[in-house]
Design a protein around this motif. Structure first.
Motif, PDB file in Angstrom:
ATOM      1  N   UNK A  34       1.659   2.468   5.682  1.00  0.00           N
ATOM      2  CA  UNK A  34       1.014   2.549   4.377  1.00  0.00           C
ATOM      3  C   UNK A  34      -0.387   1.952   4.365  1.00  0.00           C
ATOM      4  N   UNK A  35      -0.814   1.379   5.460  1.00  0.00           N
ATOM      5  CA  UNK A  35      -2.126   0.742   5.519  1.00  0.00           C
ATOM      6  C   UNK A  35      -3.288   1.660   5.186  1.00  0.00           C
ATOM      7  N   UNK A  36      -3.344   2.856   5.777  1.00  0.00           N
ATOM      8  CA  UNK A  36      -4.455   3.756   5.420  1.00  0.00           C
ATOM      9  C   UNK A  36      -4.492   4.110   3.938  1.00  0.00           C
ATOM     10  N   UNK A  37      -3.335   4.320   3.330  1.00  0.00           N
ATOM     11  CA  UNK A  37      -3.296   4.593   1.901  1.00  0.00           C
ATOM     12  C   UNK A  37      -3.777   3.381   1.106  1.00  0.00           C
ATOM     13  N   UNK A  38      -3.361   2.184   1.517  1.00  0.00           N
ATOM     14  CA  UNK A  38      -3.774   0.973   0.821  1.00  0.00           C
ATOM     15  C   UNK A  38      -5.289   0.792   0.877  1.00  0.00           C
ATOM     16  N   UNK A  39      -5.852   0.980   2.063  1.00  0.00           N
ATOM     17  CA  UNK A  39      -7.295   0.796   2.233  1.00  0.00           C
ATOM     18  C   UNK A  39      -8.074   1.847   1.446  1.00  0.00           C
ATOM     19  N   UNK A  40      -7.633   3.094   1.499  1.00  0.00           N
ATOM     20  CA  UNK A  40      -8.364   4.136   0.771  1.00  0.00           C
ATOM     21  C   UNK A  40      -8.276   3.917  -0.743  1.00  0.00           C
ATOM     22  N   UNK A  41      -7.138   3.441  -1.225  1.00  0.00           N
ATOM     23  CA  UNK A  41      -7.001   3.147  -2.650  1.00  0.00           C
ATOM     24  C   UNK A  41      -7.925   2.007  -3.057  1.00  0.00           C
ATOM     25  N   UNK A  42      -7.982   0.962  -2.243  1.00  0.00           N
ATOM     26  CA  UNK A  42      -8.874  -0.153  -2.547  1.00  0.00           C
ATOM     27  C   UNK A  42     -10.340   0.271  -2.501  1.00  0.00           C
TER      28      UNK A  42
ATOM     29  N   UNK B   1      -0.361  -1.676  -4.729  1.00  0.00           N
ATOM     30  CA  UNK B   1      -0.579  -1.887  -3.298  1.00  0.00           C
ATOM     31  C   UNK B   1       0.417  -2.896  -2.723  1.00  0.00           C
ATOM     32  N   UNK B   2       0.810  -3.886  -3.508  1.00  0.00           N
ATOM     33  CA  UNK B   2       1.706  -4.922  -3.002  1.00  0.00           C
ATOM     34  C   UNK B   2       3.171  -4.498  -2.984  1.00  0.00           C
ATOM     35  N   UNK B   3       3.539  -3.555  -3.833  1.00  0.00           N
ATOM     36  CA  UNK B   3       4.949  -3.186  -3.962  1.00  0.00           C
ATOM     37  C   UNK B   3       5.598  -2.667  -2.668  1.00  0.00           C
ATOM     38  N   UNK B   4       4.970  -1.800  -1.897  1.00  0.00           N
ATOM     39  CA  UNK B   4       5.666  -1.342  -0.685  1.00  0.00           C
ATOM     40  C   UNK B   4       6.007  -2.476   0.273  1.00  0.00           C
ATOM     41  N   UNK B   5       5.063  -3.383   0.491  1.00  0.00           N
ATOM     42  CA  UNK B   5       5.310  -4.488   1.423  1.00  0.00           C
ATOM     43  C   UNK B   5       6.360  -5.432   0.855  1.00  0.00           C
ATOM     44  N   UNK B   6       6.202  -5.815  -0.402  1.00  0.00           N
ATOM     45  CA  UNK B   6       7.160  -6.746  -1.000  1.00  0.00           C
ATOM     46  C   UNK B   6       8.556  -6.152  -1.087  1.00  0.00           C
ATOM     47  N   UNK B   7       8.648  -4.876  -1.424  1.00  0.00           N
ATOM     48  CA  UNK B   7       9.960  -4.240  -1.526  1.00  0.00           C
ATOM     49  C   UNK B   7      10.692  -4.179  -0.193  1.00  0.00           C
ATOM     50  N   UNK B   8       9.982  -3.783   0.847  1.00  0.00           N
ATOM     51  CA  UNK B   8      10.613  -3.680   2.166  1.00  0.00           C
ATOM     52  C   UNK B   8      10.987  -5.057   2.691  1.00  0.00           C
TER      53      UNK B   8
END
Length: 89
Positions: free
Chosen positions: A65-73, A20-27
């Motif tokens: 990517x927020x909806x994907x992050x929330x659904x994964x969590x 979950x953290x990789x997309x934000x940290x990478x960008x």
């Protein structure tokens, strides 16, 4: 509750955290690199020039990517809560 179960849950939680953290940290890291190269080339060293683009990039990643992050969590939390009866009894 076996030690193997605890290690499995801990491993899954850490992998989820990284995923979950990789997309934000990478960008944000890529934008920071581009901004620092721009600052080195132009010799403009303004603090807001380094901060604002990273903030905008992080917000954009959360929008997409927020909806994907929330659904994964939510899926992980649901699986964890549903496994409580098998762990207790």
């Amino acid at each position: 509750m076996t030690p193997q179960f605890v290690l499995t849950v801990g491993h899954d939680a850490l992998m989820l955290l990284l995923m979950i953290a990789m997309p934000v940290l990478g960008v944000v890291m890529a934008v920071g690199l581009l901004v620092s190269i721009f600052q080195a080339v132009t010799q403009i060293h303004e603090a807001t020039l380094a901060f604002v683009p990273k903030l905008v990039a992080a917000v954009a990643v959360f929008v997409f990517a927020g909806p994907w992050m929330v659904s994964t969590l939510v899926d992980f939390i649901r699986r964890t809560i549903e496994s409580i009866p098998s762990v207790v009894g």
